[in-house]
Scaffold this motif. Structure first.
Motif, PDB file in Angstrom:
ATOM      1  N   GLN A  29      46.866  57.547  32.416  1.00  0.00           N
ATOM      2  CA  GLN A  29      47.758  58.146  33.508  1.00  0.00           C
ATOM      3  C   GLN A  29      48.987  57.678  33.705  1.00  0.00           C
ATOM      4  O   GLN A  29      50.011  58.372  33.666  1.00  0.00           O
ATOM      5  N   ASP A  32      51.050  59.006  30.797  1.00  0.00           N
ATOM      6  CA  ASP A  32      51.305  60.468  31.105  1.00  0.00           C
ATOM      7  C   ASP A  32      52.735  60.375  31.875  1.00  0.00           C
ATOM      8  O   ASP A  32      53.691  61.326  31.844  1.00  0.00           O
ATOM      9  N   GLU A  35      55.730  59.389  30.033  1.00  0.00           N
ATOM     10  CA  GLU A  35      56.358  60.285  29.352  1.00  0.00           C
ATOM     11  C   GLU A  35      56.792  61.495  30.009  1.00  0.00           C
ATOM     12  O   GLU A  35      57.939  62.075  29.587  1.00  0.00           O
ATOM     13  N   GLN A  36      56.395  61.663  30.988  1.00  0.00           N
ATOM     14  CA  GLN A  36      56.958  62.907  31.869  1.00  0.00           C
ATOM     15  C   GLN A  36      58.367  62.375  32.459  1.00  0.00           C
ATOM     16  O   GLN A  36      59.325  63.034  32.162  1.00  0.00           O
TER      17      GLN A  36
END
Length: 87
Positions: A29, A32, A35-36
């Motif tokens: 998580q 993620d 990366e966002q």
């Protein structure tokens, strides 16, 4: 007695595996999210790169204003006053 020891060992192995899965899930998580954030920053960088590459000069006013308002930049010899409003 041997059965109890084997069950205890198996129980501790299962608990360790569950804890590792929880950590893996948290890290996935977090990855993620990072990366966002990277994708968002890439878009911002592309926008700024386009502004810098613009030879018409129309966006140079924007860049100057952005540098002054967000980065605290000033022209040579210019004084910047910072005010702090109290309650």
């Amino acid at each position: 007695m041997l059965k109890i020891a084997v069950l205890a060992l198996m129980g501790s192995v299962v608990i360790a595996l569950v804890n590792q899965q929880i950590q893996i899930s948290r890290m996935a998580q977090e990855l993620d999210n990072i990366e966002q954030q990277t994708r968002v920053q890439d878009v911002k960088n592309d926008q700024l790169r386009k502004i810098l590459e613009d030879e018409s000069g129309q966006d140079s006013d924007y860049m100057e204003r952005y540098a002054r308002e967000n980065l605290g930049y000033a022209k040579a010899g210019e004084r910047v006053f910072i005010t702090y409003e109290g309650n």
